[in-house]
Design a protein around this motif. Structure first.
Motif, PDB file in Angstrom:
ATOM      1  N   ASP A  53       0.838  -1.197   0.000  1.00 29.41           N
ATOM      2  CA  ASP A  53       0.000   0.000   0.000  1.00 29.41           C
ATOM      3  C   ASP A  53       0.880   1.256   0.000  1.00 29.41           C
ATOM      4  OD1 ASP A  53      -2.477  -1.279  -0.014  1.00 29.41           O
ATOM      5  OD2 ASP A  53      -2.504  -1.439   2.166  1.00 29.41           O
ATOM      6  N   TYR A  54       1.936   1.217   0.776  1.00 27.23           N
ATOM      7  CA  TYR A  54       2.830   2.366   0.887  1.00 27.23           C
ATOM      8  C   TYR A  54       3.522   2.670  -0.447  1.00 27.23           C
ATOM      9  CZ  TYR A  54       6.901   5.085   2.429  1.00 27.23           C
ATOM     10  OH  TYR A  54       7.870   6.033   2.563  1.00 27.23           O
ATOM     11  N   LEU A  55       4.174   1.652  -1.051  1.00 27.04           N
ATOM     12  CA  LEU A  55       4.920   1.902  -2.280  1.00 27.04           C
ATOM     13  C   LEU A  55       4.005   2.152  -3.472  1.00 27.04           C
ATOM     14  CD1 LEU A  55       8.064  -0.369  -2.138  1.00 27.04           C
ATOM     15  CD2 LEU A  55       7.867   2.056  -1.775  1.00 27.04           C
ATOM     16  N   MET A  56       2.909   1.425  -3.569  1.00 30.98           N
ATOM     17  CA  MET A  56       1.994   1.656  -4.686  1.00 30.98           C
ATOM     18  C   MET A  56       1.353   3.036  -4.546  1.00 30.98           C
ATOM     19  SD  MET A  56       2.295  -1.049  -6.558  1.00 30.98           S
ATOM     20  CE  MET A  56       0.898  -1.543  -7.527  1.00 30.98           C
ATOM     21  N   ALA A 127      -5.544  -1.907   0.162  1.00 33.09           N
ATOM     22  CA  ALA A 127      -5.915  -2.152  -1.222  1.00 33.09           C
ATOM     23  C   ALA A 127      -5.017  -3.203  -1.877  1.00 33.09           C
ATOM     24  CB  ALA A 127      -5.858  -0.849  -2.023  1.00 33.09           C
ATOM     25  N   PHE A 128      -3.774  -3.365  -1.398  1.00 36.77           N
ATOM     26  CA  PHE A 128      -2.815  -4.279  -2.003  1.00 36.77           C
ATOM     27  C   PHE A 128      -2.288  -5.269  -0.969  1.00 36.77           C
ATOM     28  CE2 PHE A 128      -2.659  -0.439  -4.520  1.00 36.77           C
ATOM     29  CZ  PHE A 128      -2.666  -0.923  -5.814  1.00 36.77           C
ATOM     30  N   TRP A 129      -1.883  -6.435  -1.446  1.00 43.72           N
ATOM     31  CA  TRP A 129      -1.180  -7.374  -0.576  1.00 43.72           C
ATOM     32  C   TRP A 129       0.109  -7.770  -1.266  1.00 43.72           C
ATOM     33  CZ3 TRP A 129       0.000 -12.387  -1.983  1.00 43.72           C
ATOM     34  CH2 TRP A 129      -0.725 -12.938  -3.039  1.00 43.72           C
ATOM     35  N   GLY A 130       1.099  -8.113  -0.467  1.00 38.97           N
ATOM     36  CA  GLY A 130       2.404  -8.419  -1.021  1.00 38.97           C
ATOM     37  C   GLY A 130       2.915  -9.776  -0.620  1.00 38.97           C
TER      38      GLY A 130
END
Length: 153
Positions: A53-56, A127-130
């Motif tokens: 979430d931070y980088l995107m 919103a995202f998972w890594g």
């Protein structure tokens, strides 16, 4: 032509717009590759925010392509120059290469196919998972330099 006849053409145009924008904004140089894909040393997001979430949210992914997985490479950029060279130092004929060694990466994917909370700085909220792994990666090459991550092997 009846007004209803324009709708299919307009829908087709709208469907092709995001991939076209992603292609136009795709990394074109090794510097673009480093700016978009390399996160070395690996960033630490602020408390309460997940890595992807931070980088995107910082706009590191390609515009118009939030549904495609995006890969961050956690290796020194000076080590990545060899990705597009053969063992003898020559450049391969192929436009893609696979790293000889395993490289630490994080692959970020969009959860549920939609971005919650808006675009840009509002990407937070999970919103995202890594997925952090050490894998061999396939890269797109131009002029003997990596310009994009195409996936893992």
């Amino acid at each position: 032509m009846a007004p209803g006849g324009l709708r299919p053409a307009l829908l087709l145009l709208l469907a092709l717009l995001p991939p076209g924008l992603a292609w136009l904004s795709a990394p074109r140089s090794a510097q673009d590759f480093v700016a978009r894909h390399v996160d070395f040393p690996r960033s630490r997001p602020p408390p309460g925010q997940q890595y992807c979430d931070y980088l995107m949210g910082q706009g590191r992914s390609l515009p118009g392509s939030p549904r495609r997985p995006f890969t961050f490479v956690h290796a020194d950029p000076s080590q990545l120059a060899s990705l597009c060279r053969c063992g003898d130092g020559s450049q391969p004929r192929a436009r893609t290469c696979v790293s000889r060694n395993r490289i630490p990466i994080t692959t970020c994917r969009l959860l549920g196919g939609v971005i919650r909370g808006g675009i840009g700085g509002g990407l937070g909220g999970g919103a995202f998972w890594g997925s952090f792994q050490t894998r061999r990666i396939r890269v797109a090459c131009r002029g003997g330099e990596p310009v994009g991550v195409l996936g893992t092997v």
